[in-house]
Design an enzyme around this catalytic site. Structure first.
Site, short mmCIF file in Angstrom:
data_model
loop_
_atom_site.label_atom_id
_atom_site.label_comp_id
_atom_site.label_asym_id
_atom_site.label_seq_id
_atom_site.Cartn_x
_atom_site.Cartn_y
_atom_site.Cartn_z
N ARG A 74 0.23 -25.56 30.15
CA ARG A 74 -0.72 -26.08 29.17
C ARG A 74 -0.24 -27.43 28.63
O ARG A 74 -1.04 -28.26 28.20
CB ARG A 74 -0.92 -25.08 28.02
N TYR B 87 -25.95 -37.05 29.50
CA TYR B 87 -25.83 -35.71 30.07
C TYR B 87 -26.25 -34.67 29.05
O TYR B 87 -25.84 -34.70 27.89
CB TYR B 87 -24.39 -35.48 30.53
N ASP C 232 -19.24 -42.91 29.64
CA ASP C 232 -19.27 -41.88 30.68
C ASP C 232 -19.70 -42.58 31.96
O ASP C 232 -20.84 -43.01 32.10
CB ASP C 232 -20.25 -40.78 30.30
N LYS D 131 -18.04 -33.98 39.95
CA LYS D 131 -19.09 -34.68 40.68
C LYS D 131 -18.49 -35.54 41.80
O LYS D 131 -17.80 -35.04 42.66
CB LYS D 131 -19.92 -35.51 39.69
#
Length: 398
Positions: A58, A111, A183, A208
């Protein structure tokens, strides 16, 4: 001798070195959650720093680190942080740098997941949000307030491929003491490097184009070392939205072919877009590589690659044609998401988008409808033969 390596070379080699023990040329996949470490190492995020060894995944992981280094090199960033998804990257960034009483300016079209987060979650926690059509930079100047801390742009915007002039918007934001997030998922660093145009942060959904194969979910934030050190500690370590090492490894493998894939996506998309423009059942095609795009000049100036995303309107009921597509298409998959090696298409009804994702003024809605009409097909053009994609559409549109 030190020299600046080309983009394709960086896509293959950045962040990677042969394994010192085995000599393995390909990067290792390190799936361990924990690491043998020195007893003097502090297990507190407050003491986490650049030289902290691997302790727990983590906090950091060798495979994830390699992916982050490669992303930073390709984007021209000082640093990168990989997250479990694009949503984790975007929301984590907003939560870190906004507090109650702050003001966020966000593109009126972005988005859907991020748009809904800004519409509902942030205002409920005391953060004011203004949705602004950033395709006109002057709209930003009018929307700024003394409390504006961040401006969030997406270019090309999902799903209508509207563009934002990054350099112009960055200059306006900075003059007001605000910072700009871009973005750049649809563009990728092959097309646009927002940091070089003045942006402070870049966000990607690695799911993507960057991953490129539809088999791994991830996200990333890129920017300055100091900003990302805070983000890693507070959001990465404390909120824990870190990427799986296996997904990081898959995405890193996909990155090696990103320049080649983006050239092929662009070539196919341009062929399909031109064919769609001539089809009698198609009312309008929106693609940054076409002269008919309303911001074609900005696209040529800001994008070195026009990507593989096409939006198009049809004459008649799009919902009916969507069912036909789902039944008749053989090569193209009727499915959500985008940027994969296979072609994907999905219908987005304007009324649904306005009801669930976007809260727009009447003027903003009119602009949205100029691009989308009553609904658009969002078409992620893949790497198949363009002739086969056109044939598939021809049968479905007959």
């Amino acid at each position: 001798m030190t020299y600046k390596k080309g983009f394709a070379t960086l896509a293959v080699h950045a962040g990677e070195t042969p394994d010192k023990i085995t000599g393995a040329s390909s990067p290792n996949l390190v799936m361990s959650s924990t690491y043998v470490t020195d007893p003097d190492v502090s297990f507190s995020a407050e003491d986490f720093g650049e030289n902290t060894p691997y302790i727990y995944t983590r906090w950091g992981n060798p495979t994830i680190t390699q992916l982050e280094q490669k992303l930073a090199e390709l984007e021209g960033a000082e640093a990168a942080i990989a997250f479990a998804s694009g949503m984790a990257a975007s929301t984590g960034l907003l939560l870190q740098f906004l507090k109650p009483g702050d003001h966020l300016v966000m593109s009126d079209v972005s988005y859907a997941g991020v748009a809904e987060f800004a519409k509902d979650y942030l205002p409920a926690r005391g953060i004011e949000v203004s949705r602004v059509d950033l395709s006109q930079p002057e709209n930003l100047r009018q929307a700024l307030r003394p409390t504006t801390r961040l401006v969030y742009a997406e270019t090309p915007a999902n799903p209508i491929l509207k563009l934002t002039d990054i350099a112009a918007v960055a200059a306006i934001a900075h003059a007001a003491g605000a910072r700009l997030i871009v973005d750049s998922t649809f563009a990728t660093p092959v097309a646009t490097r927002p940091l070089e145009l003045g942006a402070d942060f870049v966000v990607h959904s690695l799911t993507k184009y960057i991953g490129g194969h539809g088999d791994a979910i991830g996200g990333a934030v890129l920017g300055k070392v100091a900003d990302l050190a805070v983000l890693r500690k507070e959001v990465g370590i404390h909120l824990g939205g870190i990427i799986s090492p296996f997904n990081a490894w898959l995405i890193m493998r996909g990155l090696a072919t990103l320049p080649l894939r983006m050239r092929a996506h662009e070539e196919n998309a341009l062929s399909v877009a031109r064919w769609l423009e001539d089809h009698p059942r198609v009312a309008r095609v929106i693609y940054p590589g076409l002269a008919s795009h309303p911001q074609a000049e900005l696209a040529r100036r800001q994008m070195k690659n026009f990507s593989g995303m096409i939006s198009f309107q049809v004459k008649g009921a799009g919902e009916i044609l969507a069912r036909t597509f789902a039944e008749r298409l053989e090569v193209i998959h009727y499915a959500v998401s985008l940027g994969h090696h296979r072609s994907l298409i999905f219908y987005l009804a304007t009324q649904d988008m306005l009801r669930t994702s976007f809260t727009l003024t009447s003027a903003q809605e009119a602009t949205y409808r100029e691009f989308a009409g009553d609904g658009i097909f969002r078409f992620s053009v893949g790497l198949e033969d363009a002739a086969d994609l056109i044939r598939d559409l021809e049968v479905a549109l007959a």
